[in-house]
Design an enzyme around this catalytic site. Structure first.
Site, short mmCIF file in Angstrom:
data_model
loop_
_atom_site.label_atom_id
_atom_site.label_comp_id
_atom_site.label_asym_id
_atom_site.label_seq_id
_atom_site.Cartn_x
_atom_site.Cartn_y
_atom_site.Cartn_z
N LYS A 25 0.81 -1.22 0.00
CA LYS A 25 0.00 0.00 0.00
C LYS A 25 0.85 1.27 0.00
CE LYS A 25 -1.72 -1.34 3.95
NZ LYS A 25 -0.73 -2.35 4.38
N HIS A 72 0.44 -3.36 15.11
CA HIS A 72 1.09 -2.27 14.36
C HIS A 72 1.06 -1.06 15.28
CE1 HIS A 72 2.50 0.39 11.30
NE2 HIS A 72 2.37 -0.50 10.34
N GLU A 86 6.05 -5.80 8.71
CA GLU A 86 5.38 -5.23 7.54
C GLU A 86 5.94 -3.84 7.20
OE1 GLU A 86 1.31 -4.91 8.64
OE2 GLU A 86 1.27 -6.90 9.57
#
Length: 378
Positions: A55, A183, A256
Protein backbone atom coordinates in the site's frame (compact mmCIF):
# COMPACT_ATOMS: atom_id res chain seq x y z
CA UNK A 1 26.77 2.50 -5.23
CA UNK A 2 25.88 5.66 -7.09
CA UNK A 3 23.29 7.69 -5.21
CA UNK A 4 20.54 9.05 -7.43
CA UNK A 5 19.78 11.92 -5.11
CA UNK A 6 23.40 13.04 -4.88
CA UNK A 7 24.22 12.58 -8.57
CA UNK A 8 21.07 14.12 -10.02
CA UNK A 9 18.94 15.99 -7.54
CA UNK A 10 21.60 18.37 -6.28
CA UNK A 11 22.93 19.04 -9.78
CA UNK A 12 20.73 21.57 -11.56
CA UNK A 13 22.00 20.70 -15.04
CA UNK A 14 21.25 17.01 -14.58
CA UNK A 15 17.87 17.75 -13.02
CA UNK A 16 16.94 20.06 -15.90
CA UNK A 17 18.08 17.40 -18.35
CA UNK A 18 15.58 14.99 -16.81
CA UNK A 19 12.81 17.57 -17.14
CA UNK A 20 13.74 18.22 -20.75
CA UNK A 21 13.63 14.48 -21.44
CA UNK A 22 10.51 13.49 -19.51
CA UNK A 23 8.64 16.72 -18.73
CA UNK A 24 7.49 18.12 -15.38
CA UNK A 25 6.36 17.19 -12.78
CA UNK A 26 8.24 13.93 -12.19
CA UNK A 27 8.65 11.32 -9.50
CA UNK A 28 12.02 9.55 -9.64
CA UNK A 29 12.20 6.02 -8.24
CA UNK A 30 15.63 4.65 -7.32
CA UNK A 31 15.51 0.84 -7.08
CA UNK A 32 19.13 0.66 -5.90
CA UNK A 33 18.28 2.83 -2.89
CA UNK A 34 15.23 0.66 -2.24
CA UNK A 35 17.45 -2.44 -2.22
CA UNK A 36 19.86 -0.71 0.15
CA UNK A 37 17.03 0.15 2.57
CA UNK A 38 15.86 -3.47 2.49
CA UNK A 39 19.34 -4.73 3.29
CA UNK A 40 19.71 -2.23 6.15
CA UNK A 41 16.46 -3.33 7.77
CA UNK A 42 17.29 -7.01 7.24
CA UNK A 43 20.55 -6.45 9.11
CA UNK A 44 18.81 -4.50 11.87
CA UNK A 45 16.21 -7.25 12.35
CA UNK A 46 18.06 -10.52 11.68
CA UNK A 47 15.80 -13.53 11.34
CA UNK A 48 12.67 -11.40 10.89
CA UNK A 49 10.69 -12.04 7.71
CA UNK A 50 10.09 -8.72 5.96
CA UNK A 51 6.76 -8.32 4.16
CA UNK A 52 6.72 -5.10 2.13
CA UNK A 53 3.52 -3.13 2.72
CA UNK A 54 2.45 -2.79 -0.90
CA UNK A 55 0.00 0.00 0.00
CA UNK A 56 2.91 2.41 0.62
CA UNK A 57 3.77 2.54 -3.09
CA UNK A 58 2.26 -0.12 -5.37
CA UNK A 59 4.54 -0.23 -8.41
CA UNK A 60 5.84 -3.06 -10.57
CA UNK A 61 9.51 -1.97 -10.32
CA UNK A 62 9.30 -1.96 -6.52
CA UNK A 63 7.71 -5.40 -6.40
CA UNK A 64 10.23 -6.78 -8.90
CA UNK A 65 13.21 -5.35 -7.00
CA UNK A 66 12.09 -6.65 -3.62
CA UNK A 67 10.96 -9.99 -4.98
CA UNK A 68 14.45 -10.61 -6.37
CA UNK A 69 15.93 -9.76 -2.96
CA UNK A 70 13.78 -12.44 -1.31
CA UNK A 71 11.31 -10.08 0.31
CA UNK A 72 7.74 -11.09 1.03
CA UNK A 73 4.62 -8.97 0.65
CA UNK A 74 1.85 -7.55 2.83
CA UNK A 75 -1.32 -7.14 0.75
CA UNK A 76 -4.65 -5.53 1.60
CA UNK A 77 -6.74 -5.57 -1.59
CA UNK A 78 -7.48 -7.42 -4.82
CA UNK A 79 -5.75 -4.62 -6.74
CA UNK A 80 -2.52 -5.31 -4.86
CA UNK A 81 -2.94 -9.02 -5.50
CA UNK A 82 -3.24 -8.35 -9.23
CA UNK A 83 -0.01 -6.33 -9.15
CA UNK A 84 1.84 -9.20 -7.46
CA UNK A 85 0.36 -11.73 -9.84
CA UNK A 86 1.71 -9.78 -12.83
CA UNK A 87 5.15 -9.80 -11.25
CA UNK A 88 4.95 -13.56 -10.65
CA UNK A 89 5.27 -13.27 -6.87
CA UNK A 90 4.89 -16.60 -5.08
CA UNK A 91 1.57 -16.32 -3.21
CA UNK A 92 3.04 -18.29 -0.33
CA UNK A 93 5.20 -15.23 0.31
CA UNK A 94 2.18 -13.04 1.08
CA UNK A 95 -0.13 -12.24 3.98
CA UNK A 96 -3.45 -10.39 3.77
CA UNK A 97 -3.38 -7.83 6.56
CA UNK A 98 -6.58 -5.83 6.16
CA UNK A 99 -8.57 -6.64 9.31
CA UNK A 100 -11.95 -6.03 7.60
CA UNK A 101 -12.77 -7.90 4.39
CA UNK A 102 -15.73 -8.65 2.18
CA UNK A 103 -16.27 -12.27 1.22
CA UNK A 104 -15.07 -11.45 -2.29
CA UNK A 105 -11.78 -10.16 -0.86
CA UNK A 106 -11.25 -13.49 0.90
CA UNK A 107 -12.11 -15.49 -2.22
CA UNK A 108 -9.81 -13.38 -4.42
CA UNK A 109 -6.91 -13.88 -2.01
CA UNK A 110 -7.51 -17.63 -1.78
CA UNK A 111 -7.68 -17.93 -5.58
CA UNK A 112 -4.33 -16.17 -5.74
CA UNK A 113 -2.89 -18.56 -3.17
CA UNK A 114 -2.66 -16.32 -0.11
CA UNK A 115 -3.96 -18.22 2.91
CA UNK A 116 -2.92 -16.12 5.92
CA UNK A 117 -5.35 -13.40 7.01
CA UNK A 118 -5.48 -10.84 9.82
CA UNK A 119 -8.63 -10.50 11.96
CA UNK A 120 -9.44 -8.44 15.05
CA UNK A 121 -13.08 -9.09 16.05
CA UNK A 122 -15.80 -11.75 16.37
CA UNK A 123 -17.70 -10.73 13.22
CA UNK A 124 -14.55 -10.98 11.11
CA UNK A 125 -13.60 -14.37 12.53
CA UNK A 126 -17.03 -15.75 11.65
CA UNK A 127 -16.49 -14.87 7.97
CA UNK A 128 -13.84 -17.58 7.75
CA UNK A 129 -16.01 -20.43 9.02
CA UNK A 130 -16.58 -21.82 5.51
CA UNK A 131 -12.86 -21.56 4.70
CA UNK A 132 -11.68 -23.18 7.93
CA UNK A 133 -9.52 -25.83 6.25
CA UNK A 134 -7.90 -23.36 3.84
CA UNK A 135 -6.80 -20.45 6.06
CA UNK A 136 -4.64 -19.51 8.99
CA UNK A 137 -5.41 -16.40 11.03
CA UNK A 138 -3.33 -13.74 12.75
CA UNK A 139 -5.17 -11.95 15.54
CA UNK A 140 -4.37 -8.24 15.57
CA UNK A 141 -3.92 -6.63 18.98
CA UNK A 142 -4.07 -2.87 19.52
CA UNK A 143 -1.30 -0.98 21.29
CA UNK A 144 -1.79 2.79 21.27
CA UNK A 145 1.36 4.85 20.74
CA UNK A 146 1.93 8.55 21.48
CA UNK A 147 5.22 8.40 19.53
CA UNK A 148 3.89 7.87 16.00
CA UNK A 149 2.60 10.19 13.29
CA UNK A 150 -0.42 8.00 12.47
CA UNK A 151 -2.10 5.98 15.23
CA UNK A 152 -3.14 2.74 13.50
CA UNK A 153 -4.46 1.13 16.71
CA UNK A 154 -7.35 3.58 16.88
CA UNK A 155 -9.14 2.03 13.92
CA UNK A 156 -7.96 -1.59 14.10
CA UNK A 157 -6.99 -4.17 16.69
CA UNK A 158 -8.60 -5.80 19.70
CA UNK A 159 -7.53 -5.04 23.26
CA UNK A 160 -5.17 -7.52 24.92
CA UNK A 161 -8.01 -8.41 27.28
CA UNK A 162 -10.16 -9.54 24.33
CA UNK A 163 -7.58 -11.98 23.01
CA UNK A 164 -8.67 -15.07 25.03
CA UNK A 165 -12.33 -14.80 23.97
CA UNK A 166 -11.41 -14.26 20.31
CA UNK A 167 -9.03 -17.21 20.34
CA UNK A 168 -11.76 -19.35 21.91
CA UNK A 169 -14.30 -18.23 19.27
CA UNK A 170 -11.91 -19.14 16.46
CA UNK A 171 -11.20 -22.52 18.02
CA UNK A 172 -14.90 -23.30 18.34
CA UNK A 173 -15.32 -22.60 14.60
CA UNK A 174 -12.46 -24.94 13.75
CA UNK A 175 -10.19 -22.08 12.68
CA UNK A 176 -6.44 -22.16 13.11
CA UNK A 177 -4.98 -19.06 14.75
CA UNK A 178 -1.35 -19.08 13.62
CA UNK A 179 -0.25 -16.04 15.57
CA UNK A 180 -0.68 -12.54 16.86
CA UNK A 181 0.00 -9.25 15.09
CA UNK A 182 0.19 -5.58 15.97
CA UNK A 183 1.09 -2.27 14.36
CA UNK A 184 2.29 0.46 16.71
CA UNK A 185 1.57 3.21 14.16
CA UNK A 186 3.19 4.81 11.17
CA UNK A 187 6.45 6.79 11.47
CA UNK A 188 7.16 5.80 15.06
CA UNK A 189 9.84 8.01 16.61
CA UNK A 190 10.69 5.58 19.42
CA UNK A 191 11.04 1.78 19.60
CA UNK A 192 9.45 1.81 23.06
CA UNK A 193 5.95 0.86 21.93
CA UNK A 194 7.34 -1.95 19.76
CA UNK A 195 9.12 -3.32 22.84
CA UNK A 196 6.05 -3.03 25.08
CA UNK A 197 3.87 -4.70 22.44
CA UNK A 198 6.35 -7.56 21.94
CA UNK A 199 6.49 -8.15 25.69
CA UNK A 200 2.69 -8.10 26.00
CA UNK A 201 2.27 -10.51 23.08
CA UNK A 202 4.92 -12.79 24.56
CA UNK A 203 2.85 -13.06 27.73
CA UNK A 204 -0.28 -13.83 25.69
CA UNK A 205 1.55 -16.51 23.70
CA UNK A 206 2.77 -18.20 26.87
CA UNK A 207 -0.74 -18.17 28.36
CA UNK A 208 -2.55 -19.57 25.29
CA UNK A 209 -3.03 -23.34 25.51
CA UNK A 210 -2.60 -23.96 21.74
CA UNK A 211 0.92 -23.03 20.56
CA UNK A 212 1.00 -19.79 18.56
CA UNK A 213 3.96 -19.81 16.19
CA UNK A 214 3.93 -16.36 14.51
CA UNK A 215 4.31 -12.83 15.84
CA UNK A 216 3.83 -10.03 13.32
CA UNK A 217 5.41 -6.84 14.67
CA UNK A 218 3.96 -4.64 11.90
CA UNK A 219 5.74 -1.58 10.57
CA UNK A 220 6.30 1.95 11.82
CA UNK A 221 10.07 2.04 11.27
CA UNK A 222 10.87 5.74 10.74
CA UNK A 223 12.65 7.89 8.18
CA UNK A 224 14.13 11.39 8.54
CA UNK A 225 11.69 13.84 6.98
CA UNK A 226 13.36 16.79 8.71
CA UNK A 227 16.69 16.61 6.90
CA UNK A 228 16.37 13.79 4.37
CA UNK A 229 19.23 11.85 5.94
CA UNK A 230 19.41 8.10 6.48
CA UNK A 231 18.18 6.86 9.88
CA UNK A 232 20.55 4.62 11.85
CA UNK A 233 18.00 1.82 11.78
CA UNK A 234 20.36 -0.68 13.41
CA UNK A 235 20.57 1.47 16.53
CA UNK A 236 16.83 2.22 16.44
CA UNK A 237 16.04 -1.50 16.36
CA UNK A 238 18.46 -2.48 19.15
CA UNK A 239 15.76 -2.52 21.89
CA UNK A 240 13.44 -4.39 19.50
CA UNK A 241 16.11 -7.04 18.89
CA UNK A 242 16.57 -7.41 22.64
CA UNK A 243 12.83 -7.88 23.19
CA UNK A 244 12.55 -10.41 20.34
CA UNK A 245 15.41 -12.44 21.80
CA UNK A 246 13.22 -13.16 24.86
CA UNK A 247 10.38 -14.69 22.84
CA UNK A 248 9.78 -18.45 23.07
CA UNK A 249 12.09 -20.22 20.63
CA UNK A 250 9.28 -21.65 18.51
CA UNK A 251 7.88 -18.21 17.57
CA UNK A 252 8.56 -17.00 14.02
CA UNK A 253 8.74 -13.20 13.76
CA UNK A 254 7.62 -11.22 10.72
CA UNK A 255 7.20 -7.49 10.02
CA UNK A 256 5.38 -5.23 7.54
CA UNK A 257 7.76 -2.38 6.59
CA UNK A 258 6.58 0.13 4.02
CA UNK A 259 7.76 3.68 4.67
CA UNK A 260 11.31 2.78 5.74
CA UNK A 261 11.90 0.82 2.56
CA UNK A 262 10.41 3.14 -0.03
CA UNK A 263 10.32 6.71 1.32
CA UNK A 264 14.05 7.44 0.79
CA UNK A 265 13.98 5.76 -2.63
CA UNK A 266 11.90 8.39 -4.44
CA UNK A 267 12.12 12.12 -5.11
CA UNK A 268 10.00 14.64 -6.97
CA UNK A 269 10.85 17.36 -9.45
CA UNK A 270 8.35 20.18 -9.88
CA UNK A 271 8.47 23.47 -11.77
CA UNK A 272 7.40 26.96 -10.67
CA UNK A 273 4.48 27.74 -13.01
CA UNK A 274 3.52 31.09 -11.49
CA UNK A 275 4.25 33.53 -8.66
CA UNK A 276 2.37 36.24 -6.82
CA UNK A 277 2.56 38.40 -3.69
CA UNK A 278 -0.17 37.61 -1.17
CA UNK A 279 0.11 40.30 1.48
CA UNK A 280 3.80 40.55 2.26
CA UNK A 281 4.59 36.93 1.35
CA UNK A 282 5.59 35.47 -2.03
CA UNK A 283 3.49 32.53 -3.23
CA UNK A 284 4.97 30.15 -5.78
CA UNK A 285 2.60 27.97 -7.80
CA UNK A 286 4.06 24.57 -8.73
CA UNK A 287 2.88 22.11 -11.34
CA UNK A 288 2.23 19.48 -8.66
CA UNK A 289 0.68 19.69 -5.21
CA UNK A 290 -1.27 17.92 -2.48
CA UNK A 291 -3.69 16.35 -4.96
CA UNK A 292 -0.68 14.78 -6.69
CA UNK A 293 2.61 13.45 -5.35
CA UNK A 294 2.44 15.75 -2.31
CA UNK A 295 -0.77 14.00 -1.18
CA UNK A 296 1.10 12.65 1.84
CA UNK A 297 1.18 16.21 3.11
CA UNK A 298 -2.55 15.76 3.82
CA UNK A 299 -3.05 12.03 4.32
CA UNK A 300 0.27 11.12 5.91
CA UNK A 301 1.18 14.21 7.96
CA UNK A 302 4.54 14.29 6.17
CA UNK A 303 6.67 17.38 5.51
CA UNK A 304 9.16 16.60 2.79
CA UNK A 305 12.70 18.03 2.58
CA UNK A 306 12.61 20.54 -0.29
CA UNK A 307 15.50 21.96 -2.29
CA UNK A 308 15.85 24.78 -4.84
CA UNK A 309 18.84 25.75 -6.96
CA UNK A 310 18.78 29.52 -6.33
CA UNK A 311 20.76 31.21 -3.58
CA UNK A 312 20.53 34.58 -1.89
CA UNK A 313 18.54 36.17 0.95
CA UNK A 314 15.55 34.09 2.07
CA UNK A 315 12.11 34.97 3.39
CA UNK A 316 9.05 32.99 4.46
CA UNK A 317 7.36 31.82 1.27
CA UNK A 318 4.47 29.61 0.24
CA UNK A 319 4.71 26.67 -2.14
CA UNK A 320 1.29 25.71 -3.50
CA UNK A 321 -0.07 23.29 -6.05
CA UNK A 322 -1.70 23.73 -9.46
CA UNK A 323 -5.36 23.00 -8.65
CA UNK A 324 -8.13 25.50 -8.04
CA UNK A 325 -8.63 24.32 -4.44
CA UNK A 326 -7.35 26.52 -1.62
CA UNK A 327 -6.33 23.46 0.41
CA UNK A 328 -3.66 22.74 -2.20
CA UNK A 329 -0.82 24.20 -0.12
CA UNK A 330 2.45 22.29 0.28
CA UNK A 331 4.26 24.70 2.61
CA UNK A 332 3.11 28.10 3.82
CA UNK A 333 6.15 29.58 5.58
CA UNK A 334 9.20 27.96 4.01
CA UNK A 335 12.40 29.98 4.00
CA UNK A 336 13.28 30.43 0.32
CA UNK A 337 15.29 32.81 -1.86
CA UNK A 338 13.31 34.62 -4.54
CA UNK A 339 12.24 32.16 -7.24
CA UNK A 340 11.30 32.77 -10.85
CA UNK A 341 8.84 31.08 -13.18
CA UNK A 342 10.56 28.02 -14.62
CA UNK A 343 12.69 27.32 -11.52
CA UNK A 344 12.79 23.74 -10.27
CA UNK A 345 11.88 22.48 -6.80
CA UNK A 346 13.14 19.08 -5.66
CA UNK A 347 11.39 17.06 -2.96
CA UNK A 348 13.09 14.14 -1.22
CA UNK A 349 11.77 11.27 0.94
CA UNK A 350 8.86 11.14 -1.52
CA UNK A 351 8.31 7.38 -1.85
CA UNK A 352 5.78 6.55 0.85
CA UNK A 353 2.09 7.43 0.52
CA UNK A 354 2.65 9.93 -2.31
CA UNK A 355 2.06 8.19 -5.63
CA UNK A 356 -0.15 5.76 -3.71
CA UNK A 357 -2.63 8.48 -2.77
CA UNK A 358 -2.24 10.87 -5.74
CA UNK A 359 -5.38 11.78 -7.69
CA UNK A 360 -6.37 13.44 -10.96
CA UNK A 361 -8.41 16.22 -9.36
CA UNK A 362 -9.04 19.12 -11.78
CA UNK A 363 -8.36 16.50 -14.48
CA UNK A 364 -4.64 17.06 -13.95
CA UNK A 365 -2.54 13.98 -14.77
CA UNK A 366 -0.58 12.20 -12.07
CA UNK A 367 3.13 13.06 -12.44
CA UNK A 368 5.19 10.67 -14.53
CA UNK A 369 7.23 8.08 -12.64
CA UNK A 370 10.77 7.53 -13.93
CA UNK A 371 12.52 4.37 -12.71
CA UNK A 372 16.27 4.07 -12.17
CA UNK A 373 18.27 0.92 -11.38
CA UNK A 374 15.55 -1.72 -11.66
CA UNK A 375 17.06 -5.21 -11.93
CA UNK A 376 16.18 -7.17 -15.05
CA UNK A 377 13.25 -9.52 -14.49
CA UNK A 378 14.24 -13.12 -13.92
Amino acid sequence: MANLFQDVLFDELKTRALVEQYGSPLLLLDCEKLADQYRQLSTALPGVGLYYAVKAFPHSAIVNTLNQLGARFDIASTGEINLLRKQKVNPRNTIHTHPIKKDKDIKDALRFGCSTFVVDNHAEISKFRKYAHRVGLLLRVAFRSPDCAVDLSRKFGCSPEEVPSLLKAANELGLHVKGLSFHVGSQSTSPGTHVAAIEACSRLIEEYEVPIRILDIGGGFPVDYDHGNDIDIYTFCAPIRAALAKLPEHVEVIAEPGRFLIAPAAASITTVAGKAMRGDQPWYYLDDGVYGMFSGRIYDHARYPLHVFRTGPTRPSALVGPTCDSIDVIEEALELPELEVGDLVVGRMMGAYTAATASTFNSLPIPRIVVFGEPAPR
